[in-house]
Design an enzyme around this catalytic site. Structure first.
Site, PDB file in Angstrom:
ATOM      1  N   ASN A   9       0.872  -1.176   0.000  1.00 58.39           N
ATOM      2  CA  ASN A   9       0.000   0.000   0.000  1.00 58.39           C
ATOM      3  C   ASN A   9       0.912   1.229   0.000  1.00 58.39           C
ATOM      4  OD1 ASN A   9      -1.786   2.059   0.473  1.00 58.39           O
ATOM      5  ND2 ASN A   9      -2.294   1.426   2.575  1.00 58.39           N
ATOM      6  N   LYS A  11       0.148   4.246  -0.284  1.00 56.40           N
ATOM      7  CA  LYS A  11      -0.499   5.445   0.293  1.00 56.40           C
ATOM      8  C   LYS A  11      -0.269   6.650  -0.625  1.00 56.40           C
ATOM      9  CE  LYS A  11       0.021   3.456   4.836  1.00 56.40           C
ATOM     10  NZ  LYS A  11      -0.117   3.648   6.247  1.00 56.40           N
ATOM     11  N   HIS A  93      -9.496   0.789   4.885  1.00 58.29           N
ATOM     12  CA  HIS A  93      -8.228   1.056   5.573  1.00 58.29           C
ATOM     13  C   HIS A  93      -8.506   1.986   6.749  1.00 58.29           C
ATOM     14  CE1 HIS A  93      -4.189   2.462   6.434  1.00 58.29           C
ATOM     15  NE2 HIS A  93      -3.751   1.392   5.811  1.00 58.29           N
ATOM     16  N   GLU A  95      -7.050   4.452   7.840  1.00 57.91           N
ATOM     17  CA  GLU A  95      -6.896   5.891   7.556  1.00 57.91           C
ATOM     18  C   GLU A  95      -8.154   6.434   6.873  1.00 57.91           C
ATOM     19  OE1 GLU A  95      -3.137   5.547   5.539  1.00 57.91           O
ATOM     20  OE2 GLU A  95      -2.170   5.036   7.427  1.00 57.91           O
ATOM     21  N   GLU A 164      -5.439  -5.269  10.503  1.00 62.82           N
ATOM     22  CA  GLU A 164      -4.466  -4.201  10.698  1.00 62.82           C
ATOM     23  C   GLU A 164      -4.760  -3.451  11.995  1.00 62.82           C
ATOM     24  OE1 GLU A 164      -2.451  -3.006   6.768  1.00 62.82           O
ATOM     25  OE2 GLU A 164      -4.113  -1.654   7.135  1.00 62.82           O
ATOM     26  N   GLY A 170       2.244   2.139  10.777  1.00 63.56           N
ATOM     27  CA  GLY A 170       3.168   3.260  10.629  1.00 63.56           C
ATOM     28  C   GLY A 170       3.819   3.700  11.928  1.00 63.56           C
ATOM     29  N   SER A 208       3.355  -2.316  10.423  1.00 63.99           N
ATOM     30  CA  SER A 208       4.808  -2.295  10.640  1.00 63.99           C
ATOM     31  C   SER A 208       5.483  -3.631  10.327  1.00 63.99           C
ATOM     32  CB  SER A 208       5.133  -1.831  12.065  1.00 63.99           C
ATOM     33  OG  SER A 208       4.668  -0.497  12.265  1.00 63.99           O
TER      34      SER A 208
END
Ligand code: PEP
Length: 246
Positions: A9, A11, A93, A95, A164, A170, A208
């Site tokens: 991904n 991003k 996701h 985010e 996730e 991250g 991560s």
């Protein structure tokens, strides 16, 4: 045995030059013993499709609209993605859930729109740190997945699921292999209750993942590969993760 999938991904990162270098670095390292996909930002998708033509590396989008077409400024339909040969689309996701207020039902509707056009949704679920600390992990991921299972109904077995944990994305903080496996087992059991295909479905771990922790994560019984953020932007790291899966 399930074949593993490693999906990068990207991003909101990249440029013509950086993407070309990254794709070349990944392509050069082929063949891999697992399925491999990259998910660049929208403007670069067709360029990636051209660069990857004739290779077994797949590509996907990071989001899609739940709508077929119409007055939805800024959105991209699955039909458009499919026209270019898109294989996967990431939906839900964390985010998107956090910054764009995407609900469980919207995520489910996007997954349904993807499958209707033959694009495999990679459906992300995961708890925040506060939810984990409150002992709510299982309830949260089950609620998120349940909306998708109900909306996809008999097609539920065709999605890819990605666990996730939000606190691991991250942050450099990875779920331990045991923590991740425990949640993957919960998700697999939920899928088994919904579809006869559950044991063939890929459940990815994301958060991560790096070259030095990928092999132990991927060795867990219900972890079928990874959804990779930061480490997907460096060819050497991404290739090492793909090797750990294959
Ligand atoms: C992600 O954003 O899906 C992700 C897993 O990111 P990272 O690998 O950087 O934690």
């Amino acid at each position: 045995m399930r074949r593993k999938l490693v999906a990068g991904n990207w991003k909101m990162h990249g440029s013509h030059k950086a993407n070309a270098d990254l794709l070349a670095g990944i392509a050069q390292a082929r063949p891999f013993g697992c399925d491999v996909a990259v998910c660049p930002p929208f403007p670069y998708l067709s360029e990636a499709a051209v660069a990857l033509a004739g290779s077994d590396i797949r590509w996907g989008a990071q989001d899609c609209s739940a709508h077929e077409q119409g007055a939805y400024t800024g959105e991209v339909s699955v039909a458009m993605l499919a026209e270019f040969g898109c294989r996967y689309v990431i939906v839900g996701h964390s985010e998107r859930r956090a910054y764009h207020g995407e609900s469980d039902q919207l995520v489910a509707d996007k997954a349904k729109a993807a499958l209707a056009r033959g694009v495999t949704p990679i459906v992300c679920v995961g708890e925040t740190l506060a939810q984990r600390d409150a002992g709510e992990t299982e309830a949260v991921v089950k609620r998120q997945l349940s909306a998708v299972i109900h909306t996809l109904a008999h097609c539920a077995g065709e999605m890819v699921v990605a666990y996730e944990p939000v606190w691991a994305i991250g942050t450099g903080r990875t779920a331990s292999p045991e923590q991740a496996q425990a949640v993957h087992a919960v998700l697999r059991a939920q899928l088994r209750a919904a579809t006869a295909h559950a044991d063939a479905m890929q459940i990815l771990y994301g958060g991560s993942v790096k070259p030095d922790n990928a092999a132990t994560l991927f060795a867990q019984a219900d972890i079928d590969g990874g959804l990779i953020g930061g480490a997907a932007l460096k060819a050497a790291d991404f290739v090492a993760i793909c090797r750990a899966a294959g």
